[in-house]
Motif scaffolding. Structure first.
Motif, PDB file in Angstrom:
ATOM      1  N   VAL A 150       0.831  -1.173  -0.099  1.00 20.83           N
ATOM      2  CA  VAL A 150      -0.180   0.149  -0.058  1.00 20.83           C
ATOM      3  C   VAL A 150       0.828   1.169  -0.041  1.00 20.83           C
ATOM      4  O   VAL A 150       0.726   2.120  -0.831  1.00 20.83           O
ATOM      5  CB  VAL A 150      -0.788  -0.019   1.138  1.00 20.83           C
ATOM      6  CG1 VAL A 150      -1.792   1.179   1.218  1.00 20.83           C
ATOM      7  CG2 VAL A 150      -2.011  -1.117   1.161  1.00 20.83           C
ATOM      8  N   GLN A 151       1.699   1.211   0.845  1.00 25.47           N
ATOM      9  CA  GLN A 151       2.492   2.370   0.794  1.00 25.47           C
ATOM     10  C   GLN A 151       3.438   2.599  -0.587  1.00 25.47           C
ATOM     11  O   GLN A 151       3.647   3.931  -0.944  1.00 25.47           O
ATOM     12  CB  GLN A 151       3.802   2.184   2.150  1.00 25.47           C
ATOM     13  CG  GLN A 151       4.815   3.550   2.219  1.00 25.47           C
ATOM     14  CD  GLN A 151       5.913   2.944   3.025  1.00 25.47           C
ATOM     15  OE1 GLN A 151       6.751   2.097   2.862  1.00 25.47           O
ATOM     16  NE2 GLN A 151       6.313   3.840   4.155  1.00 25.47           N
ATOM     17  N   ARG A 152       4.027   1.492  -0.764  1.00 27.06           N
ATOM     18  CA  ARG A 152       4.700   1.655  -2.140  1.00 27.06           C
ATOM     19  C   ARG A 152       3.994   2.215  -3.184  1.00 27.06           C
ATOM     20  O   ARG A 152       4.434   2.923  -4.260  1.00 27.06           O
ATOM     21  CB  ARG A 152       5.446   0.399  -2.589  1.00 27.06           C
ATOM     22  CG  ARG A 152       6.294   0.226  -3.628  1.00 27.06           C
ATOM     23  CD  ARG A 152       6.976  -0.946  -3.988  1.00 27.06           C
ATOM     24  NE  ARG A 152       7.707  -1.064  -5.171  1.00 27.06           N
ATOM     25  CZ  ARG A 152       8.443  -2.254  -5.477  1.00 27.06           C
ATOM     26  NH1 ARG A 152       8.735  -3.054  -4.433  1.00 27.06           N
ATOM     27  NH2 ARG A 152       9.041  -2.313  -6.654  1.00 27.06           N
ATOM     28  N   GLN A 153       2.623   1.839  -3.417  1.00 23.46           N
ATOM     29  CA  GLN A 153       1.835   2.338  -4.483  1.00 23.46           C
ATOM     30  C   GLN A 153       1.349   3.578  -4.319  1.00 23.46           C
ATOM     31  O   GLN A 153       1.265   4.589  -5.098  1.00 23.46           O
ATOM     32  CB  GLN A 153       0.471   1.322  -4.660  1.00 23.46           C
ATOM     33  CG  GLN A 153      -0.136   1.756  -6.002  1.00 23.46           C
ATOM     34  CD  GLN A 153      -1.468   0.752  -6.263  1.00 23.46           C
ATOM     35  OE1 GLN A 153      -1.453  -0.430  -5.727  1.00 23.46           O
ATOM     36  NE2 GLN A 153      -2.140   1.044  -7.213  1.00 23.46           N
ATOM     37  N   ALA A 154       1.198   4.103  -2.803  1.00 21.57           N
ATOM     38  CA  ALA A 154       0.939   5.480  -2.444  1.00 21.57           C
ATOM     39  C   ALA A 154       2.362   6.306  -3.066  1.00 21.57           C
ATOM     40  O   ALA A 154       1.828   7.475  -3.844  1.00 21.57           O
ATOM     41  CB  ALA A 154       0.845   5.682  -1.024  1.00 21.57           C
ATOM     42  N   PHE A 155       3.483   5.806  -2.740  1.00 22.67           N
ATOM     43  CA  PHE A 155       4.471   6.759  -3.416  1.00 22.67           C
ATOM     44  C   PHE A 155       4.566   6.768  -4.783  1.00 22.67           C
ATOM     45  O   PHE A 155       4.917   7.774  -5.450  1.00 22.67           O
ATOM     46  CB  PHE A 155       5.819   6.014  -2.841  1.00 22.67           C
ATOM     47  CG  PHE A 155       6.057   6.207  -1.638  1.00 22.67           C
ATOM     48  CD1 PHE A 155       5.836   7.317  -0.828  1.00 22.67           C
ATOM     49  CD2 PHE A 155       6.937   5.199  -0.710  1.00 22.67           C
ATOM     50  CE1 PHE A 155       6.191   7.530   0.565  1.00 22.67           C
ATOM     51  CE2 PHE A 155       7.146   5.155   0.561  1.00 22.67           C
ATOM     52  CZ  PHE A 155       6.831   6.606   1.246  1.00 22.67           C
TER      53      PHE A 155
END
Length: 379
Positions: free
Chosen positions: A365-370
């Motif tokens: 989730v964090q990586r796709q937000a970035f």
């Protein structure tokens, strides 16, 4: 130090220009303040979606999940056609502020899946219906609804029913700051074999029409090999680039025109040049062979692939945009290795910057937000 961290350090020390190319191309430029040069400031209505196919932009370009150099002189993006739409899917469609019952609203399903800070690796997804895209219905029904009513969304129109759509993935992997490997994967999610027209575009932003002192750039067919087409791109500031279009897995037709407004279509006046911006649209959808330049030169280019994708299967296209000839064949084993390396390096970078206690699902989730933040650094 990870490979991506080293690239960031090289940028900080002015050693290499890893950010020269990136996702700086807007997905939608029409109908915005950026393209409003009307006398009364009519941003919503001055430059419409209907005009976007045939009218040259002034302040920026747009394209579907595309990239450009940092000054947006040369642009690359996807265009698609399902055989039913009245126009090529070249950019995102949405309602303007005057059309939507809740204001401006893009009516598409697209996802920025991955990006490193230097854009050494990029990945995105566009979901393309196999039925005709309901442009007219989306506008008319949302205009009729009040502010307190729900919006009519694309999913509500039924065009995705029974999984009748394509998942179109695009990946960019940099071999160097000026060498971009491009991989397009088309997955047919329906239960029937379907044909999709995939048209990767390369074009120059039109600066010469607004500045008489500007040197007009040029695209041309450099060579035709059994394995690929080589397209030469020449620009006074940016220099020389080459686009290689793979022909081994799927053959394609090279189409050339000019990034010039079709004044006859837009305003009923004479065109300054025979070949205009919407030539590829007319060639593919209306079978107008005379719309494109038979001399295979211009300022706008598309590689036309018509690909049948069996039910549940995936087909792939490869391209390469670079400032010099690859040392090996443009689509040899080196291509696969570079893409694999950039994915691995992206994994290593994000593994380092995420808290070690974070569950794997939250890392995704964090990586796709970035990725969403990095992909929207648009011109």
């Amino acid at each position: 130090m990870t490979a991506e961290r080293q690239r960031l350090q090289d940028i900080a020390e002015h050693q290499t220009a890893w950010k020269l190319w990136g996702p700086y191309l807007s997905d939608r430029q029409w109908g915005t303040v950026r393209e409003d040069y009307s006398p009364a400031g009519e941003a919503w209505d001055y430059f419409s979606h209907d005009q976007s196919h045939a009218r040259a932009y002034r302040w920026g370009e747009d394209g579907l999940l595309g990239i450009s150099d940092e000054k947006q002189r040369l642009c690359f993006s996807l265009a698609l056609w399902n055989g039913r739409d009245p126009v090529l899917k070249e950019r995102l469609f949405g309602l303007t502020g005057n059309q939507g019952n809740h204001g401006e609203d893009v009516k598409e399903y697209y996802f920025y899946l991955d990006s490193t800070p230097t854009h050494s690796y990029l990945k995105a997804l566009y979901k393309y219906p196999q039925a005709e895209y309901p442009y007219k219905r989306l506008v008319e029904e949302n205009q009729q609804r009040g502010r307190h009513a729900h919006e009519l969304e694309l999913l509500d129109t039924g065009v995705f029913d029974d999984n009748r759509y394509f998942d179109v993935f695009i990946e960019y992997a940099k071999a160097s700051p000026q060498d971009m490997l491009i991989q397009i994967s088309i997955a047919n999610r329906s239960s029937e074999s379907k044909t999709i027209h995939v048209l990767p575009h390369l074009w120059f932003r039109n600066t010469w029409a607004w500045d008489e002192e500007s040197t007009k750039p040029k695209l041309s067919l450099a060579q035709k090999q059994d394995a690929y087409y080589e397209i030469a791109a020449t620009h006074a500031e940016l220099g020389e680039y080459r686009l290689y279009c793979d022909r081994q897995s799927h053959d394609c037709t090279p189409l050339f025109t000019e990034n010039e407004s079709n004044y006859q279509h837009l305003f009923g006046t004479e065109n300054p040049t025979k070949y205009v911006k919407d030539a590829v649209h007319r060639y593919v959808i209306h079978d107008d062979d005379e719309a494109v330049n038979p001399e295979r030169v211009g300022t706008k280019y598309a590689a036309h692939y018509a690909i049948e994708v069996p039910a549940g299967e995936t087909r792939q296209i490869k391209l390469r945009l670079c400032d010099r000839l690859p040392q090996a064949a443009p689509f040899g084993s080196e291509f696969e290795q570079i893409v694999s390396d950039r994915i691995r390096e992206a994994d290593e970078f994000y593994q380092k910057i995420s808290p070690f206690s974070m569950p794997e699902e939250q890392r995704h989730v964090q990586r796709q937000a970035f990725a969403g933040l990095l992909w929207t650094k648009q011109y």
